[in-house]
Design an enzyme around this catalytic site. Structure first.
Site, PDB file in Angstrom:
ATOM      1  N   HIS A 123       0.702  -1.040  -0.313  1.00 48.69           N
ATOM      2  CA  HIS A 123       0.205   0.347  -0.100  1.00 48.69           C
ATOM      3  C   HIS A 123       1.013   0.809   0.173  1.00 48.69           C
ATOM      4  CE1 HIS A 123      -2.902   3.153   1.815  1.00 48.69           C
ATOM      5  NE2 HIS A 123      -3.820   1.838   1.380  1.00 48.69           N
ATOM      6  N   ASP A 200       3.201  -4.853   7.927  1.00 50.10           N
ATOM      7  CA  ASP A 200       2.321  -3.482   7.890  1.00 50.10           C
ATOM      8  C   ASP A 200       0.654  -4.649   7.852  1.00 50.10           C
ATOM      9  OD1 ASP A 200       0.098  -2.100   6.948  1.00 50.10           O
ATOM     10  OD2 ASP A 200       1.281  -1.792   5.210  1.00 50.10           O
ATOM     11  N   GLN A 203      -4.025  -4.632   7.055  1.00 51.56           N
ATOM     12  CA  GLN A 203      -5.129  -6.343   6.549  1.00 51.56           C
ATOM     13  C   GLN A 203      -4.902  -7.838   7.057  1.00 51.56           C
ATOM     14  OE1 GLN A 203      -7.270  -5.182   4.422  1.00 51.56           O
ATOM     15  NE2 GLN A 203      -6.498  -3.296   3.669  1.00 51.56           N
ATOM     16  N   LYS A 226      -9.910  -0.224  11.070  1.00 49.52           N
ATOM     17  CA  LYS A 226     -10.289  -2.071  10.115  1.00 49.52           C
ATOM     18  C   LYS A 226     -10.922  -3.075  11.059  1.00 49.52           C
ATOM     19  CE  LYS A 226      -6.952  -0.079   6.355  1.00 49.52           C
ATOM     20  NZ  LYS A 226      -7.850   0.553   5.276  1.00 49.52           N
ATOM     21  N   CYS A 366      -4.472   2.603  -3.643  1.00 51.18           N
ATOM     22  CA  CYS A 366      -3.275   2.860  -3.129  1.00 51.18           C
ATOM     23  C   CYS A 366      -2.127   2.280  -3.232  1.00 51.18           C
ATOM     24  CB  CYS A 366      -3.738   3.638  -1.498  1.00 51.18           C
ATOM     25  SG  CYS A 366      -5.390   4.429  -1.252  1.00 51.18           S
TER      26      CYS A 366
HETATM   27  N1  C6P Z   1      -6.128   0.610   2.725  1.00 49.47           N
HETATM   28  C1  C6P Z   1      -8.374   0.418   1.475  1.00 49.47           C
HETATM   29  O1  C6P Z   1      -9.511  -0.261   1.203  1.00 49.47           O
HETATM   30  P1  C6P Z   1      -5.255   3.484   7.874  1.00 49.47           P
HETATM   31  O2  C6P Z   1      -5.704   4.118   5.451  1.00 49.47           O
HETATM   32  O3  C6P Z   1      -3.487   4.302   7.742  1.00 49.47           O
HETATM   33  O4  C6P Z   1      -5.309   3.424   8.093  1.00 49.47           O
HETATM   34  O5  C6P Z   1      -4.936   2.195   6.879  1.00 49.47           O
HETATM   35  C2  C6P Z   1      -3.374   2.940   4.872  1.00 49.47           C
HETATM   36  C3  C6P Z   1      -3.112   1.146   5.035  1.00 49.47           C
HETATM   37  C4  C6P Z   1      -1.581   0.589   5.063  1.00 49.47           C
HETATM   38  N2  C6P Z   1      -2.192  -1.155   4.633  1.00 49.47           N
HETATM   39  C5  C6P Z   1      -2.689  -1.679   3.926  1.00 49.47           C
HETATM   40  C6  C6P Z   1      -2.479  -2.449   3.718  1.00 49.47           C
HETATM   41  C7  C6P Z   1      -3.979  -0.867   3.835  1.00 49.47           C
HETATM   42  O6  C6P Z   1      -5.002  -1.454   3.472  1.00 49.47           O
HETATM   43  C8  C6P Z   1      -4.455   0.449   3.894  1.00 49.47           C
HETATM   44  C9  C6P Z   1      -5.830   0.763   3.722  1.00 49.47           C
HETATM   45  C10 C6P Z   1      -7.294   0.863   2.723  1.00 49.47           C
HETATM   46  O7  C6P Z   1      -7.237  -1.005   1.116  1.00 49.47           O
HETATM   47  C11 C6P Z   1      -8.095   2.377   2.533  1.00 49.47           C
HETATM   48  S1  C6P Z   1      -6.552   2.669   1.270  1.00 49.47           S
END
Ligand code: C6P
Length: 411
Positions: A123, A200, A203, A226, A366
């Protein structure tokens, strides 16, 4: 599990989620999860019963607020198996957690000639901070690619490492392919190579048991929203020895030990990294989210998500003109099904689904380097959580089957 038993379980779970009504089929949990009543109520409870600025006041209410905040930290520590609460930093989200590591660790440790290895499926939140570090330090970003099934094999990983690799940044579960990377293996190999490992977990932590000591990662970032928690609260786990060496990320109130006209010394972990008034209500809500997940049971969550993924994968696979990205085995998708419908732009697909109350995400998710690797600029993604039902999936696929005709195709 028999159909009737599953229906009863669906009903029991869904009554906890006020937004999950017949009106919508919510298939966008990878973007953010829906919240159970207990989490929605938690923030109100915090503000009604405990509201004061935590970590500052000496009066009873402030002590209560501090206690709730620190209890939440302990809950997160236990949930991910960290050795100490000193290793749990509250942030706003996974993005901020990863930036904290990049700025406080990467910027200070990496030098010209060093290499940062990232996977192609990161991401942007686990890629752009490293690109920034590389641009400022003279280090170089290199990629480890995945194969056609979305797998990063040990051979590929070893081949991408060099003696100059000082840091590896990798997601545990891809937000596009849904694949689960073998973080324990890659962290071990990275360490043998003298590199630190940044995982990371945005997910993965919401869906599978994650134990930072078993994985032996140096850092792990994830977001509360999430995993059924509130927006605006995230977590960075870091090994104590590394966090101790790192300078603060943000400077200001509550992160100091002593300040004079000319200098300052900083607070002990974890407060060194939590400048300013913290999101105590968010942390309290995150604790309630974790307790809710534990009450449902991680095994039940995994069983339901595996069943639903299998069900949705089979239905999508049968749908004409659909191409699913990633592994052919639904067990490797962990609730994430990213696809294209031939002859339809993903934004049109999402808009037509939305007209029938089906919520999916369309775009680059993203993860543009991955989409470039896959040879597409945009896709549609359905992502599942344990609270979804086969009825929602049926509705999604039924509407999807009408999209091409609505766009003027003969079939
Ligand atoms: N992915 C998706 O729809 P934040 O926005 O900081 O809570 O998470 C960022 C992020 C980091 N790593 C991974 C693997 C992610 O999937 C995400 C967020 C969302 O896929 C929003 S773009």
């Amino acid at each position: 599990m028999q159909t009737e038993e599953r229906r009863q379980q669906d009903h029991k779970i869904r009554k906890d989620f006020p937004l999950l009504t017949e009106d919508i089929a919510y298939l966008d949990s990878a973007a953010t999860a829906q919240k159970p009543e207990t989490v929605i109520d938690a923030e109100a409870v915090f503000y009604k019963q405990y509201n004061a600025n935590p970590l500052r006041g000496l009066y009873q209410l402030s002590v209560e607020a501090t206690n709730r905040y620190e209890e939440a930290r302990e809950c997160v520590r236990a949930f991910i198996g960290a050795a100490s609460t000193e290793e749990i930093i509250f942030t706003r989200n996974a993005t901020e957690s990863l930036n904290l590591v990049a700025y406080s660790y990467g910027m200070h440790v990496l030098r010209e000639g060093d290499e940062i290895l990232v996977s192609i499926m990161e991401h942007h939140s686990n890629f752009l901070p490293w690109l920034q570090v590389a641009q400022s330090s003279g280090a170089q970003v290199r990629f480890v690619e995945c194969d056609g099934q979305g797998r990063i094999t040990e051979e590929r990983f070893r081949a991408a490492l060099t003696p100059r690799t000082k840091l590896v940044a990798m997601t545990q579960i891809s937000n596009v392919l849904g694949c689960l990377n073998d973080i324990a293996l890659f962290a071990r190999i990275a360490h043998e190579n003298g590199a630190v490992f940044v995982a990371d977990g945005a997910q993965s932590v919401p869906h599978i048991p994650v134990d930072v000591q078993a994985l032996d990662v140096d850092f792990l970032a994830f977001s509360g929203h999430k995993m059924l928690g509130p927006m605006g609260i995230g977590v960075l786990y870091g090994k104590r020895a590394l966090l101790q060496q790192m300078p603060p990320f943000l400077y200001g109130g509550e992160m100091i030990e002593k300040v004079t006209r000319t200098g300052a010394t900083y607070a002990e972990l974890p407060h060194k990294f939590e400048a300013g008034t913290v999101n105590a209500a968010g942390a309290y809500g995150l604790q309630k989210a974790i307790e809710y997940m534990q009450q449902i049971g991680l095994e039940t969550i995994q069983e339901r998500e595996a069943f639903l993924t299998q069900y949705a994968y089979a239905k999508l696979r049968e749908t004409p003109y659909v191409t699913i990205f990633g592994a052919d085995d639904p067990a490797e998708h962990h609730g994430i099904l990213t696809f294209r419908l031939e002859g339809a732009h993903p934004h049109d697909v999402a808009a037509i689904l939305s007209d029938s109350g089906v919520c999916v995400r369309a775009g680059h998710h993203c993860a543009q380097p991955l989409l470039q690797h896959l040879g597409v600029s945009s896709t549609t993604r359905a992502s599942l959580a344990f609270y979804n039902t086969t009825e929602e999936i049926d509705r999604f696929v039924e509407v999807l089957q009408t999209v091409r005709r609505k766009l003027g195709h003969a079939e």
